[in-house]
Design a protein around this motif. Structure first.
Motif, PDB file in Angstrom:
ATOM      1  N   SER A  39      -2.764  -2.597  12.555  1.00 53.62           N
ATOM      2  CA  SER A  39      -3.930  -2.760  11.833  1.00 53.62           C
ATOM      3  C   SER A  39      -3.947  -1.387  11.725  1.00 53.62           C
ATOM      4  O   SER A  39      -4.588  -0.959  12.977  1.00 53.62           O
ATOM      5  CB  SER A  39      -4.798  -3.505  11.925  1.00 53.62           C
ATOM      6  OG  SER A  39      -3.609  -4.701  11.506  1.00 53.62           O
ATOM      7  N   ASP A  40      -4.933  -0.520  10.499  1.00 55.93           N
ATOM      8  CA  ASP A  40      -5.683   0.631  10.826  1.00 55.93           C
ATOM      9  C   ASP A  40      -6.951   1.025  10.276  1.00 55.93           C
ATOM     10  O   ASP A  40      -7.748   1.946  10.817  1.00 55.93           O
ATOM     11  CB  ASP A  40      -5.252   1.821  10.103  1.00 55.93           C
ATOM     12  CG  ASP A  40      -4.980   1.135   8.627  1.00 55.93           C
ATOM     13  OD1 ASP A  40      -5.994   0.010   8.005  1.00 55.93           O
ATOM     14  OD2 ASP A  40      -4.253   2.209   7.551  1.00 55.93           O
ATOM     15  N   SER A  41      -7.409  -0.378  10.684  1.00 53.41           N
ATOM     16  CA  SER A  41      -8.889  -0.447  10.612  1.00 53.41           C
ATOM     17  C   SER A  41      -9.592  -2.282  10.362  1.00 53.41           C
ATOM     18  O   SER A  41      -7.994  -2.735  10.448  1.00 53.41           O
ATOM     19  CB  SER A  41      -9.622  -0.002   8.788  1.00 53.41           C
ATOM     20  OG  SER A  41      -9.165  -0.462   8.421  1.00 53.41           O
ATOM     21  N   HIS A  45      -4.881  -0.594  20.126  1.00 53.49           N
ATOM     22  CA  HIS A  45      -3.851  -1.124  20.326  1.00 53.49           C
ATOM     23  C   HIS A  45      -3.070  -0.068  19.179  1.00 53.49           C
ATOM     24  O   HIS A  45      -2.000   0.400  19.794  1.00 53.49           O
ATOM     25  CB  HIS A  45      -3.864  -2.559  19.337  1.00 53.49           C
ATOM     26  CG  HIS A  45      -2.665  -3.006  18.292  1.00 53.49           C
ATOM     27  ND1 HIS A  45      -2.608  -2.834  16.887  1.00 53.49           N
ATOM     28  CD2 HIS A  45      -1.153  -3.122  19.397  1.00 53.49           C
ATOM     29  CE1 HIS A  45      -1.062  -3.179  17.362  1.00 53.49           C
ATOM     30  NE2 HIS A  45      -0.302  -3.057  18.693  1.00 53.49           N
ATOM     31  N   ARG A  46      -3.985   0.628  18.823  1.00 59.38           N
ATOM     32  CA  ARG A  46      -3.166   2.157  18.238  1.00 59.38           C
ATOM     33  C   ARG A  46      -2.659   2.824  19.413  1.00 59.38           C
ATOM     34  O   ARG A  46      -1.754   3.632  19.348  1.00 59.38           O
ATOM     35  CB  ARG A  46      -4.361   2.621  16.775  1.00 59.38           C
ATOM     36  CG  ARG A  46      -4.482   1.718  16.096  1.00 59.38           C
ATOM     37  CD  ARG A  46      -3.152   1.482  14.700  1.00 59.38           C
ATOM     38  NE  ARG A  46      -2.363   2.945  14.112  1.00 59.38           N
ATOM     39  CZ  ARG A  46      -1.767   3.534  13.465  1.00 59.38           C
ATOM     40  NH1 ARG A  46      -1.719   2.205  12.866  1.00 59.38           N
ATOM     41  NH2 ARG A  46      -1.525   4.368  13.053  1.00 59.38           N
ATOM     42  N   ASP A  47      -4.023   3.209  20.237  1.00 60.19           N
ATOM     43  CA  ASP A  47      -3.816   3.847  20.933  1.00 60.19           C
ATOM     44  C   ASP A  47      -2.185   3.790  22.009  1.00 60.19           C
ATOM     45  O   ASP A  47      -1.554   4.543  22.292  1.00 60.19           O
ATOM     46  CB  ASP A  47      -4.832   4.347  22.637  1.00 60.19           C
ATOM     47  CG  ASP A  47      -6.181   4.353  21.569  1.00 60.19           C
ATOM     48  OD1 ASP A  47      -6.054   5.277  20.770  1.00 60.19           O
ATOM     49  OD2 ASP A  47      -7.233   4.448  22.211  1.00 60.19           O
ATOM     50  N   VAL A  64       0.756  -1.408   0.112  1.00 55.01           N
ATOM     51  CA  VAL A  64      -0.048   0.243   0.318  1.00 55.01           C
ATOM     52  C   VAL A  64       0.963   0.913  -0.347  1.00 55.01           C
ATOM     53  O   VAL A  64       0.615   2.383  -0.656  1.00 55.01           O
ATOM     54  CB  VAL A  64      -0.832  -0.294   1.192  1.00 55.01           C
ATOM     55  CG1 VAL A  64      -0.154  -0.374   2.899  1.00 55.01           C
ATOM     56  CG2 VAL A  64      -1.854   1.060   1.474  1.00 55.01           C
ATOM     57  N   HIS A  65       1.962   1.357   0.831  1.00 57.38           N
ATOM     58  CA  HIS A  65       2.947   2.577   0.615  1.00 57.38           C
ATOM     59  C   HIS A  65       3.747   2.380  -0.439  1.00 57.38           C
ATOM     60  O   HIS A  65       5.012   2.371  -0.221  1.00 57.38           O
ATOM     61  CB  HIS A  65       3.834   2.514   1.894  1.00 57.38           C
ATOM     62  CG  HIS A  65       2.906   2.716   3.420  1.00 57.38           C
ATOM     63  ND1 HIS A  65       2.074   3.481   3.225  1.00 57.38           N
ATOM     64  CD2 HIS A  65       2.610   1.967   4.376  1.00 57.38           C
ATOM     65  CE1 HIS A  65       1.529   3.634   4.342  1.00 57.38           C
ATOM     66  NE2 HIS A  65       1.428   2.077   4.726  1.00 57.38           N
ATOM     67  N   ALA A  66       3.666   1.228  -1.563  1.00 54.96           N
ATOM     68  CA  ALA A  66       4.714   0.971  -2.807  1.00 54.96           C
ATOM     69  C   ALA A  66       5.244   2.676  -3.477  1.00 54.96           C
ATOM     70  O   ALA A  66       6.242   2.724  -3.420  1.00 54.96           O
ATOM     71  CB  ALA A  66       4.247   0.135  -3.798  1.00 54.96           C
TER      72      ALA A  66
HETATM   73 MG    MG Z   1      -0.251   2.059   8.941  1.00 56.75          MG
END
Ligand code: MG
Ligand code: ADP
Length: 140
Positions: free
Chosen positions: A119-121, A86-88, A53-55
Protein backbone atom coordinates in the motif's frame (compact mmCIF):
# COMPACT_ATOMS: atom_id res chain seq x y z
CA UNK A 1 4.52 7.91 14.90
CA UNK A 2 1.58 5.59 15.25
CA UNK A 3 1.06 1.87 14.89
CA UNK A 4 -0.23 1.29 11.35
CA UNK A 5 -1.41 -1.62 9.23
CA UNK A 6 -0.54 -2.03 5.56
CA UNK A 7 -1.35 -4.57 2.85
CA UNK A 8 1.39 -6.77 1.38
CA UNK A 9 1.08 -9.08 -1.61
CA UNK A 10 3.81 -11.56 -2.56
CA UNK A 11 3.26 -11.76 -6.30
CA UNK A 12 3.20 -14.78 -8.68
CA UNK A 13 6.86 -14.46 -9.80
CA UNK A 14 7.92 -14.87 -6.16
CA UNK A 15 5.53 -17.70 -5.21
CA UNK A 16 6.65 -19.54 -8.38
CA UNK A 17 10.27 -19.24 -7.17
CA UNK A 18 9.28 -20.57 -3.72
CA UNK A 19 10.62 -17.53 -1.88
CA UNK A 20 7.48 -16.62 0.13
CA UNK A 21 9.23 -17.40 3.41
CA UNK A 22 12.43 -15.57 2.45
CA UNK A 23 10.41 -12.43 1.70
CA UNK A 24 8.37 -12.67 4.91
CA UNK A 25 11.65 -12.99 6.82
CA UNK A 26 12.80 -9.64 5.41
CA UNK A 27 9.56 -8.04 6.62
CA UNK A 28 9.86 -9.61 10.07
CA UNK A 29 13.54 -8.66 10.36
CA UNK A 30 12.52 -5.04 9.69
CA UNK A 31 9.99 -5.15 12.54
CA UNK A 32 6.82 -5.72 10.52
CA UNK A 33 4.46 -8.25 12.13
CA UNK A 34 2.11 -10.52 10.13
CA UNK A 35 -1.36 -10.09 11.68
CA UNK A 36 -3.36 -11.70 8.85
CA UNK A 37 -2.32 -13.94 5.95
CA UNK A 38 -3.82 -16.04 3.18
CA UNK A 39 -2.74 -17.69 -0.04
CA UNK A 40 -5.09 -17.46 -3.01
CA UNK A 41 -5.11 -17.69 -6.78
CA UNK A 42 -6.77 -14.51 -8.07
CA UNK A 43 -8.87 -14.56 -11.21
CA UNK A 44 -7.97 -11.98 -13.84
CA UNK A 45 -11.23 -10.25 -12.94
CA UNK A 46 -10.29 -10.03 -9.24
CA UNK A 47 -6.79 -8.75 -10.11
CA UNK A 48 -8.44 -6.17 -12.37
CA UNK A 49 -10.64 -4.94 -9.50
CA UNK A 50 -7.68 -4.72 -7.11
CA UNK A 51 -5.65 -2.69 -9.64
CA UNK A 52 -8.63 -0.67 -10.93
CA UNK A 53 -6.68 2.56 -10.20
CA UNK A 54 -4.29 1.54 -13.02
CA UNK A 55 -7.05 0.67 -15.53
CA UNK A 56 -5.99 3.41 -17.95
CA UNK A 57 -2.27 2.57 -17.79
CA UNK A 58 -0.75 0.81 -20.83
CA UNK A 59 0.48 -2.10 -18.70
CA UNK A 60 -2.93 -2.87 -17.09
CA UNK A 61 -3.66 -5.99 -19.16
CA UNK A 62 -0.12 -7.31 -18.68
CA UNK A 63 -0.35 -6.60 -14.93
CA UNK A 64 -3.69 -8.36 -14.38
CA UNK A 65 -2.62 -11.35 -16.52
CA UNK A 66 0.56 -11.62 -14.45
CA UNK A 67 -1.21 -11.24 -11.09
CA UNK A 68 -3.62 -14.08 -11.97
CA UNK A 69 -0.93 -16.43 -13.35
CA UNK A 70 -0.12 -18.25 -10.09
CA UNK A 71 -1.04 -18.05 -6.40
CA UNK A 72 -0.21 -15.00 -4.31
CA UNK A 73 0.32 -14.65 -0.57
CA UNK A 74 -1.54 -11.70 0.94
CA UNK A 75 -0.64 -10.29 4.35
CA UNK A 76 -1.63 -7.51 6.68
CA UNK A 77 1.58 -6.17 8.25
CA UNK A 78 1.59 -4.12 11.46
CA UNK A 79 4.28 -1.84 12.90
CA UNK A 80 5.00 1.74 13.86
CA UNK A 81 4.97 3.64 10.55
CA UNK A 82 4.17 0.38 8.70
CA UNK A 83 3.19 1.90 5.35
CA UNK A 84 6.51 3.69 4.76
CA UNK A 85 8.61 1.01 6.49
CA UNK A 86 7.13 -1.69 4.23
CA UNK A 87 7.75 0.40 1.10
CA UNK A 88 11.38 0.84 2.22
CA UNK A 89 11.90 -2.91 2.61
CA UNK A 90 10.21 -3.56 -0.77
CA UNK A 91 12.51 -1.21 -2.73
CA UNK A 92 11.80 0.79 -5.88
CA UNK A 93 9.14 -0.37 -8.37
CA UNK A 94 11.82 -1.09 -10.99
CA UNK A 95 14.27 -3.61 -9.46
CA UNK A 96 17.07 -1.98 -11.48
CA UNK A 97 16.58 1.09 -9.24
CA UNK A 98 16.01 -0.81 -5.98
CA UNK A 99 18.53 -0.34 -3.16
CA UNK A 100 20.72 -3.28 -2.21
CA UNK A 101 19.13 -5.56 0.35
CA UNK A 102 15.55 -4.69 -0.56
CA UNK A 103 13.08 -7.40 -1.61
CA UNK A 104 12.90 -6.16 -5.19
CA UNK A 105 16.70 -5.89 -5.55
CA UNK A 106 17.06 -9.46 -4.34
CA UNK A 107 14.11 -11.27 -5.91
CA UNK A 108 12.43 -9.25 -8.70
CA UNK A 109 12.91 -9.86 -12.41
CA UNK A 110 11.52 -6.71 -14.05
CA UNK A 111 9.40 -3.59 -13.46
CA UNK A 112 6.29 -5.69 -14.10
CA UNK A 113 7.28 -8.91 -12.31
CA UNK A 114 8.56 -7.20 -9.19
CA UNK A 115 7.73 -9.76 -6.48
CA UNK A 116 5.73 -7.61 -4.05
CA UNK A 117 2.93 -5.09 -3.69
CA UNK A 118 2.61 -2.65 -0.81
CA UNK A 119 0.00 0.00 0.00
CA UNK A 120 1.23 3.51 -0.82
CA UNK A 121 -0.74 5.44 1.87
CA UNK A 122 -2.61 4.78 5.10
CA UNK A 123 -5.87 5.57 3.34
CA UNK A 124 -5.20 3.05 0.55
CA UNK A 125 -3.97 0.50 3.09
CA UNK A 126 -7.41 0.49 4.76
CA UNK A 127 -9.14 0.05 1.38
CA UNK A 128 -6.77 -2.72 0.25
CA UNK A 129 -6.94 -4.60 3.58
CA UNK A 130 -10.76 -4.59 3.35
CA UNK A 131 -10.51 -5.93 -0.23
CA UNK A 132 -8.97 -9.19 1.08
CA UNK A 133 -9.80 -9.55 4.78
CA UNK A 134 -12.78 -9.40 7.14
CA UNK A 135 -12.15 -7.69 10.48
CA UNK A 136 -12.21 -11.01 12.37
CA UNK A 137 -9.51 -12.46 10.09
CA UNK A 138 -7.02 -9.89 11.40
CA UNK A 139 -5.71 -11.22 14.67
CA UNK A 140 -2.81 -8.97 15.65
MG1 MG B 1 1.39 1.23 -6.16
P1 ADP C 1 4.32 0.07 -6.91
O1 ADP C 1 3.93 -1.40 -6.96
O2 ADP C 1 5.79 0.23 -6.60
O3 ADP C 1 3.43 0.89 -6.02
P2 ADP C 1 2.86 1.23 -9.17
O4 ADP C 1 1.72 1.42 -8.23
O5 ADP C 1 3.32 2.40 -9.98
O6 ADP C 1 4.15 0.64 -8.41
O7 ADP C 1 2.49 0.10 -10.23
C1 ADP C 1 1.76 -1.05 -9.82
C2 ADP C 1 2.39 -2.27 -10.44
O8 ADP C 1 2.22 -2.22 -11.86
C3 ADP C 1 3.91 -2.41 -10.26
O9 ADP C 1 4.28 -2.94 -9.00
C4 ADP C 1 4.26 -3.34 -11.39
O10 ADP C 1 3.93 -4.70 -11.11
C5 ADP C 1 3.33 -2.84 -12.51
N1 ADP C 1 4.01 -1.83 -13.34
C6 ADP C 1 4.31 -0.56 -13.00
N2 ADP C 1 4.95 0.09 -14.01
C7 ADP C 1 5.03 -0.82 -15.03
C8 ADP C 1 5.55 -0.80 -16.36
N3 ADP C 1 6.15 0.31 -16.84
N4 ADP C 1 5.46 -1.91 -17.12
C9 ADP C 1 4.87 -3.03 -16.63
N5 ADP C 1 4.34 -3.13 -15.39
C10 ADP C 1 4.42 -2.05 -14.60
Amino acid sequence: MAVERTLSIIKPDATEKNVTGAIIKKFEDAGLRVVAQKRLHMSKDMAGKFYEVHAERPFYDELTTFMSRSPVSVQVLEAENAVALHRDVMGATNPADAAAGTVRAEFADSVGENSVHGSDSLENAAIEIAFFFKDDEIVG
